[in-house]
Design an enzyme around this catalytic site. Structure first.
Site, PDB file in Angstrom:
ATOM      1  N   HIS A   1       0.683  -1.282   0.009  1.00  0.00           N
ATOM      2  CA  HIS A   1       0.033   0.065  -0.151  1.00  0.00           C
ATOM      3  C   HIS A   1       0.699   1.100   0.175  1.00  0.00           C
ATOM      4  O   HIS A   1       0.377   2.280  -0.280  1.00  0.00           O
ATOM      5  CB  HIS A   1      -0.872  -0.034   1.285  1.00  0.00           C
ATOM      6  CG  HIS A   1      -0.497   0.188   2.538  1.00  0.00           C
ATOM      7  ND1 HIS A   1       0.032  -0.751   3.384  1.00  0.00           N
ATOM      8  CD2 HIS A   1      -0.190   1.230   3.147  1.00  0.00           C
ATOM      9  CE1 HIS A   1       0.477  -0.400   4.571  1.00  0.00           C
ATOM     10  NE2 HIS A   1       0.580   0.837   4.299  1.00  0.00           N
TER      11      HIS A   1
ATOM     12  N   SER B   1       4.556   1.695   8.129  1.00  0.00           N
ATOM     13  CA  SER B   1       4.324   0.763   7.157  1.00  0.00           C
ATOM     14  C   SER B   1       5.470   0.566   6.268  1.00  0.00           C
ATOM     15  O   SER B   1       6.082   1.664   5.668  1.00  0.00           O
ATOM     16  CB  SER B   1       2.968   1.008   6.274  1.00  0.00           C
ATOM     17  OG  SER B   1       1.868   0.791   7.094  1.00  0.00           O
TER      18      SER B   1
END
Length: 306
Positions: free
Chosen positions: A129, A251
């Site tokens: 992502h 992330s």
């Protein structure tokens, strides 16, 4: 160099019961990866690796790691709901340019901030992502390894949509098991930073092991690197859940350990998962994508490319 010391939290019978339940659920609901692996970049280019490419790694991983790479010591607003669990245990990295912390990079893109880590001279691994989210590709990026605010000890490397890669499984909405990607950098900055070792073993029990995750959280001073270490909670073939504190921006962080938890699979500072997700639903932990055969095949292909 920062001293990494074990720290456990939220222990007790309830946590153990939840861990067993989550582990069983993860095992029964995990979606199997396609046999053939199709890689996609932002320009729409596709490359399909035959099933044999991942099958060979799967076979090798049954009793050992798919790679025995050891760390090569050289001279010296994210979109996922990453979470702090209880009291924030994160510590600012005191030696961000020292190996291996210098192999962790601040990834700035037109979609926001993430983290990535070097696995070769020009391959930065991150979350899927962080390169493709909400139906949109990252169209520009800057990678700054070992950054501390305005200090860039190794310089930076920039590029665009042609350099960012993930898989068709992630693009087509498969679950977070397939949340992984990479940037094939336009420079050989890894020769300055060095890179992590990495490993995977299908029969390995990682539950209750102590790991670290480290990256660039958006809730701390801009461009500063933070780490936390804690125990793992549960696992499936594709995912690893842990108590390690993170925040948006982390992330793509490496989930790492000193030496592989099974002796002999990887030596030195070694990664076994990519941090991707925060607390969700009834699961009280953060989680990451394990470096399983399809992920390793994906990364190894780009490591081997000029």
């Amino acid at each position: 160099m920062s001293i990494r010391t074990p720290r456990r939290r939220l222990a007790g019978a309830l946590a153990l019961a939840l861990a067993l339940a989550a582990s069983a659920l993860a095992t029964t609901t995990a979606t199997a990866a396609p046999d053939a692996l199709t890689m996609v970049n932002g320009e729409g280019r596709t490359i399909t690796l035959p099933a044999a490419a991942t099958s060979a790694l799967r076979s090798a991983a049954a009793g050992s790691s798919g790679t025995t790479t050891t760390p090569d010591r050289k001279p010296s607003p994210d979109l996922a709901a990453d979470s702090v669990i209880g009291v924030d245990g994160r510590v600012q990295e005191s030696a961000p340019s020292a190996f291996p912390w210098g192999a962790i990079a601040h990834l700035e893109t037109n979609q926001g901030g993430c983290t990535g880590f070097m696995l070769s001279r020009d391959v930065l691994v991150t979350a899927g992502h962080c390169v493709h989210s909400g139906g949109s590709w990252v169209t520009s990026y800057r990678v700054t390894p070992g950054r501390t605010a305005g200090s860039a000890p190794f310089g930076s490397c920039s590029g665009g949509i042609a350099d960012v890669w993930t898989t068709s499984a992630w693009i087509n909405g498969y679950p977070s098991d397939h949340d992984y990607g990479l940037v094939k950098l336009t420079c050989d900055i890894g020769y300055q930073t060095g890179w992590f070792g990495w490993w995977y073993s299908t029969g390995e029990n990682l539950v209750g092991q102590h790991f670290y995750a480290e990256g660039y959280p958006g809730d701390k001073p801009f461009g500063t690197m933070w780490w936390d270490g804690d125990s793992t909670y549960s696992q499936s073939a594709n995912k690893l859940w842990y108590w390690i504190d993170t925040a948006p921006g982390q992330s793509g962080s490496p989930v790492y350990h000193y030496n592989s938890t099974t002796p002999g699979l990887c030596a030195g500072w070694c990664v076994t998962a990519i941090h991707t997700n925060g607390v969700a639903g009834g699961n009280p932990t953060n989680s990451g994508t394990r470096l399983r055969p399809d992920v390793m095949s994906f990364v190894n292909y780009w490591i081997s490319r000029p």
